[in-house]
Design a protein around this motif. Sequence first.
Motif, PDB file in Angstrom:
ATOM      1  N   GLU A  85      21.287  -7.913  21.247  1.00 49.53           N
ATOM      2  CA  GLU A  85      19.934  -8.364  20.922  1.00 49.53           C
ATOM      3  C   GLU A  85      19.971  -9.548  19.952  1.00 49.53           C
ATOM      4  OE1 GLU A  85      16.027  -6.594  18.647  1.00 49.53           O
ATOM      5  OE2 GLU A  85      17.230  -5.220  19.858  1.00 49.53           O
ATOM      6  N   GLU A  86      20.824  -9.471  18.939  1.00 50.65           N
ATOM      7  CA  GLU A  86      20.968 -10.576  17.995  1.00 50.65           C
ATOM      8  C   GLU A  86      21.509 -11.828  18.681  1.00 50.65           C
ATOM      9  OE1 GLU A  86      23.070  -9.633  14.391  1.00 50.65           O
ATOM     10  OE2 GLU A  86      22.005  -7.740  14.179  1.00 50.65           O
ATOM     11  N   GLN A 129      18.722 -13.388  20.735  1.00 45.94           N
ATOM     12  CA  GLN A 129      17.768 -14.098  19.877  1.00 45.94           C
ATOM     13  C   GLN A 129      18.345 -15.423  19.402  1.00 45.94           C
ATOM     14  OE1 GLN A 129      16.836 -11.196  16.875  1.00 45.94           O
ATOM     15  NE2 GLN A 129      15.462 -10.062  18.225  1.00 45.94           N
ATOM     16  N   TRP A 130      19.626 -15.440  19.075  1.00 52.50           N
ATOM     17  CA  TRP A 130      20.271 -16.687  18.683  1.00 52.50           C
ATOM     18  C   TRP A 130      20.270 -17.674  19.850  1.00 52.50           C
ATOM     19  CZ3 TRP A 130      24.433 -19.154  20.834  1.00 52.50           C
ATOM     20  CH2 TRP A 130      24.911 -20.251  20.137  1.00 52.50           C
TER      21      TRP A 130
END
Length: 68
Positions: free
Chosen positions: A37-38, A41-42
């Motif tokens: 998820e991170e 998003q990045w």
Amino acid sequence: MNAGVGHVTMENIENKEGLTAVISVYDNQKPAHLVLEELYQWAEKNNEEVKHLIEKMEQDMSWNSKIR
């Protein structure tokens, strides 16, 4: 297990093609879905190619023996 991570994957549960349940155990590690998820998003902000690759991998069901 002698490892920091363990997963149990149940494919096609309740006889429904594509319905998957996963149980994971992590020892002092961030769960993979949070890391992904991170990363997503990045990628939305920094790398469209990586974003599309994540989306493509998410939809790939070739790993599931009943759907191939």
